[in-house]
Enzyme design. Structure first.
Site, PDB file in Angstrom:
ATOM      1  N   CYS A   3      -7.724 -58.294  20.935  1.00  0.00           N
ATOM      2  CA  CYS A   3      -6.294 -57.764  21.103  1.00  0.00           C
ATOM      3  C   CYS A   3      -6.498 -56.711  20.060  1.00  0.00           C
ATOM      4  O   CYS A   3      -7.290 -56.248  19.344  1.00  0.00           O
ATOM      5  CB  CYS A   3      -5.422 -58.840  20.800  1.00  0.00           C
ATOM      6  SG  CYS A   3      -5.566 -59.366  18.970  1.00  0.00           S
ATOM      7  N   CYS A   6      -7.041 -56.870  16.422  1.00  0.00           N
ATOM      8  CA  CYS A   6      -8.535 -56.750  16.004  1.00  0.00           C
ATOM      9  C   CYS A   6      -9.051 -55.091  15.972  1.00  0.00           C
ATOM     10  O   CYS A   6      -9.789 -54.932  15.119  1.00  0.00           O
ATOM     11  CB  CYS A   6      -9.360 -57.349  17.360  1.00  0.00           C
ATOM     12  SG  CYS A   6      -9.229 -59.227  17.740  1.00  0.00           S
ATOM     13  N   ASP A 418      -5.433 -16.743  34.204  1.00  0.00           N
ATOM     14  CA  ASP A 418      -6.397 -15.513  34.226  1.00  0.00           C
ATOM     15  C   ASP A 418      -6.511 -15.205  35.603  1.00  0.00           C
ATOM     16  O   ASP A 418      -6.473 -15.972  36.695  1.00  0.00           O
ATOM     17  CB  ASP A 418      -7.432 -15.806  33.493  1.00  0.00           C
ATOM     18  CG  ASP A 418      -8.348 -14.699  33.513  1.00  0.00           C
ATOM     19  OD1 ASP A 418      -8.108 -13.381  33.210  1.00  0.00           O
ATOM     20  OD2 ASP A 418      -9.507 -14.790  34.002  1.00  0.00           O
ATOM     21  N   ASP A 623     -11.391 -18.594  32.397  1.00  0.00           N
ATOM     22  CA  ASP A 623     -13.227 -18.830  32.641  1.00  0.00           C
ATOM     23  C   ASP A 623     -14.060 -18.263  31.812  1.00  0.00           C
ATOM     24  O   ASP A 623     -15.027 -18.189  31.713  1.00  0.00           O
ATOM     25  CB  ASP A 623     -13.511 -18.758  33.936  1.00  0.00           C
ATOM     26  CG  ASP A 623     -13.426 -17.277  34.368  1.00  0.00           C
ATOM     27  OD1 ASP A 623     -12.606 -16.428  33.786  1.00  0.00           O
ATOM     28  OD2 ASP A 623     -14.484 -16.712  35.192  1.00  0.00           O
ATOM     29  N   ASP A 627     -10.770 -15.586  27.424  1.00  0.00           N
ATOM     30  CA  ASP A 627      -9.611 -16.450  27.712  1.00  0.00           C
ATOM     31  C   ASP A 627      -9.622 -17.700  26.677  1.00  0.00           C
ATOM     32  O   ASP A 627      -8.510 -18.402  26.406  1.00  0.00           O
ATOM     33  CB  ASP A 627      -9.787 -17.081  28.894  1.00  0.00           C
ATOM     34  CG  ASP A 627      -9.504 -16.043  30.298  1.00  0.00           C
ATOM     35  OD1 ASP A 627      -8.732 -15.242  29.999  1.00  0.00           O
ATOM     36  OD2 ASP A 627     -10.405 -16.316  31.102  1.00  0.00           O
TER      37      ASP A 627
END
Length: 730
Positions: A3, A6, A418, A623, A627
């Site tokens: 749980c 723990c 972009d 990409d 950027d």
């Protein structure tokens, strides 16, 4: 671990280890991520961390990055199936439950007390031993967990039954058959909890299917050609530069470039693209793809942990192991959950005693409070949804680096794109050029090619391809220097030349003259314009030598992607270094809401920050290297895998296909995952908020309470697994 408490115990133990800077434990993956200082040896830290976990009462095994095998569930001791404790518990418990099940039918088949004792004892102390062990260790550590609650609750019911049986033995000469005992409550709770944990483990294994599927893509061997001789070798022995022979229908074992042959490759499990893609000589091949009809000879470019597939696996595992921000709130609640439940059980016991109901009824109601509490459901609510969401996203080519990106993306209301390589193909072609009056087209192209001959920029490649097609030899260029956000300059045939954007033209002070009208028309048509300039000197003013126009086709799904985002209530913005005319033309074709053109790389990040300061939740999609600052500045960075490694490392989400339609898919899967998290947390809290008071008021017997507790975690995991039905574009 059983749980959320723990999890807290293991994290606390790990953070106490000298040299540990941060530790995060995930109950769903059963993994801990430990970060140490730079002055700490990794192996020493790992050994100390394992020792700390074991001291806290758990077991730990180091996980190595170069492990080839997918996560596996440990086999039960003795080679027995995992369900054997549940089956044995049900076999022993069913006779105890029969009286309760048959009583509504008017049947009275109460077993003798000694028979009940004989059936319940192995369930309590053999099958239930795990709860005693874990609960005792938790108590020694000064904390509590689900096991402690189960151990206390069932021990109380079992102990009460033994006491009543002894009393009956004294009072009735050993005949306790007619006396109501509670052995069925203790045995049923243990059996139901074991059943719930078994079902939970089965369901949790399904949340890791995506990881196992990715691991399964890695072939064990490769056919390598060395010195003209082919041999089957383990993939671990393949080296960069080796030639790998790939037959039709085989799975690609390494990343490489095709040296000989043509074929189609199925990359669906890597990119989510269902159609095979054509590849020929010089084309890239990714490990894990399936070769189609042609035989191929590959030159290896990456092996082992450096392959694209290995990086994908690391990204998905990292996302599934990390904690979402909302989980930290749940952890704080879980830290006090067990002590609060123990306090409520004592209050229930005392309240019923004060009400005059007798200590037997008071104890049974207190037991019901203990066994209905379900901290395990709280602990599983968030990580199981994160695992299911990141797993299904990975199957569709959407790699989510961390849980925070997944959680934040659901709130995105603005997407900044972009242009080049993101909304367009990123492969521009030189479509037109116009020289100044005293220059020929061929000379303009020759001088431009000289400036671009050492550049990897897409526009440079377009110029060089055109010059090569026309058989022109570019003169040598020296002192080449980049002009960030504007272009570049170099010395060609003894004079300084510059090539760049309209911003560079404006800063130079050169007059465009009759070329201005031509450039304006190209920009209106959506073309990118570059100017070749001779900068001002002491003898001559700056002058324009010519202008060039580049065309870059829009990606096929770009317009549909933007429309889908708008349908989702998301505003779209284009941030581009391109000229305003070209940017506006592209935006008009796509239906983008706002355009910011001629933006320098550093200004892209500032534009994203401005949007955030205006109260928008921003996702930046790009990409390229330029950027990266904007991707880092956004609430969520989304990188195209067809771009640079820098962009992918900076972004929180990577789209393996480079398809802008996947942006909406990434946001959609985030929204659905976050909805599952909220649903799971609602049900986890509802079980406790509703169940504990009902148990305290005596309206739930321990058997019903135990069933509710056992199935609370199962329902939470099952709800998370519904995410596996998500489909891209749905």
């Amino acid at each position: 671990m059983t749980c959320a408490t723990c999890v807290m115990r293991v994290e606390k133990a790990l953070k106490k280890v000298p040299g540990v800077a941060e530790a995060s434990v995930n109950i769903a993956t059963e993994r801990a991520t430990v970060q140490g200082g730079t002055d700490v040896a990794a192996q020493a830290l790992q050994a100390a961390a394992v020792a700390a976990v074991e001291k806290a009462g758990y077991q730990a095994t180091p996980v190595h990055e170069d492990d080839d095998d997918a996560p596996a569930t440990p086999a039960p001791a003795g080679g027995l199936p995992a369900w054997w404790p549940v089956a044995l518990g049900a076999l022993l418990t069913l006779p105890l439950l029969l009286p309760m099940l048959l009583s509504p039918l008017g049947a009275d088949v109460m077993l003798p007390g000694l028979w009940q004792l004989a059936l319940a004892t192995p369930v309590q102390f053999v099958l239930g031993a795990r709860f005693y062990r874990a609960g005792f260790k938790a108590a020694l550590a000064g904390s509590g967990n689900m096991d402690l609650l189960v151990a206390l609750g069932t021990s109380a019911a079992y102990g009460l039954s033994v006491y009543l049986l002894l009393v009956a033995g004294v009072a009735h000469g050993g005949h306790g058959a007619l006396l109501h005992l509670y052995f069925e409550a203790s045995a049923t709770v243990i059996t139901l909890v074991l059943l719930g944990k078994w079902l939970e483990q089965r369901a949790k294994r399904q949340t890791t299917e995506a990881i196992r599927a990715l691991h399964a893509l890695r072939p064990a061997t490769a056919r390598v050609r060395r010195h003209g001789v082919e041999a089957e070798l383990p993939v671990r022995q393949v080296r960069v530069g080796d030639l790998v022979v790939l037959r039709p229908g085989e799975r690609v074992p390494v990343d490489g470039v095709i040296v000989e042959g043509r074929s189609h490759l199925d990359e669906s499990l890597l990119t989510g693209e269902s159609r095979p893609v054509a590849r020929g000589e010089g084309g890239p091949v990714t490990g894990g793809a399936i070769n189609g009809e042609g035989a191929l000879l590959l030159r290896t470019t990456a092996v082992g942990a450096e392959t694209t597939l290995a990086r994908i696996i690391r990204l998905v595992e990292s996302a599934q192991a990390a904690k979402a921000p909302i989980q930290r709130t749940v952890d704080r609640v879980s830290a006090v959950f067990v002590p609060v439940v123990l306090g409520l059980a004592l209050l229930t016991f005392g309240g019923w005693l004060l009400a005059g109901s007798g200590w037997e009824a008071a104890l049974i109601n207190a037991v019901a409070v203990l066994v209905i509490a379900c901290p395990c459901a709280l602990g599983l609510a968030t990580p199981t949804a994160i695992m299911a969401g990141t797993g299904v996203a990975a199957r569709h080519g959407i790699l989510i680096k961390d849980a925070q990106a997944l959680e934040v993306a659901h709130a995105v209301d603005t997407v900044a794109f972009d242009k080049t390589g993101t909304l367009t193909e990123g492969q521009p072609a030189l479509v037109a050029l116009c020289p100044a009056a005293d220059l020929y087209e061929a000379e303009l192209l020759r001088l431009t090619a000289a400036l671009q001959q050492h550049s990897e920029h897409p526009l440079a490649r377009a110029v060089l391809q055109r010059a090569q097609a026309q058989g022109l030899n570019a003169p040598a260029a020296t002192d080449t220097q980049a002009l960030p956000g504007r272009g570049l300059q170099a010395v060609v045939q003894g004079r300084l030349l510059q090539l760049g954007s309209s911003r560079l033209l404006a800063e130079s002070g050169a007059a465009a003259g009759p070329l201005a009208a031509e450039a304006a028309q190209w920009q209106a048509d959506g073309r990118t314009v570059s100017w070749l300039l001779a900068p001002a000197t002491a003898e001559h003013p700056a002058r324009v030598l010519g202008v060039l126009a580049f065309g870059d086709d829009l990606k096929p799904g770009a317009a549909a992607a933007v429309q889908r985002l708008r349908a989702m209530g998301i505003r779209t913005v284009m941030l581009t270094g391109d000229n305003a005319g070209s940017a506006q033309a592209v935006a008009a074709q796509l239906g983008i809401d706002e355009v910011r053109a001629e933006v320098l790389p550093a200004d892209k990040a500032a534009a994203v920050q401005a949007l955030r300061q205006a109260g928008r939740v921003v996702a930046m999609v790009g990409d390229g290297i330029n950027d990266a600052p904007a991707l880092a500045a956004a609430d969520v960075g989304i990188a195209m895998a067809t771009g640079t490694d820098v962009a992918m490392e900076t972004a929180g989400i990577t789209l393996m296909r480079g398809d802008p339609a996947r942006v909406a898919d990434a946001i959609d899967v985030s929204r659905r995952t976050y909805a599952k998290i909220r649903q799971n947390l609602f049900w986890a809290f509802a079980y406790n908020v509703v169940g504990i008071p009902l148990a305290a008021l005596g309206w739930l017997n321990p058997v019903i309470a135990g069933a509710a507790m056992a199935f609370s975690s199962v329902s939470v995991v099952s709800n998370a697994l519904l995410l596996r039905r998500w489909r891209a574009g749905a």
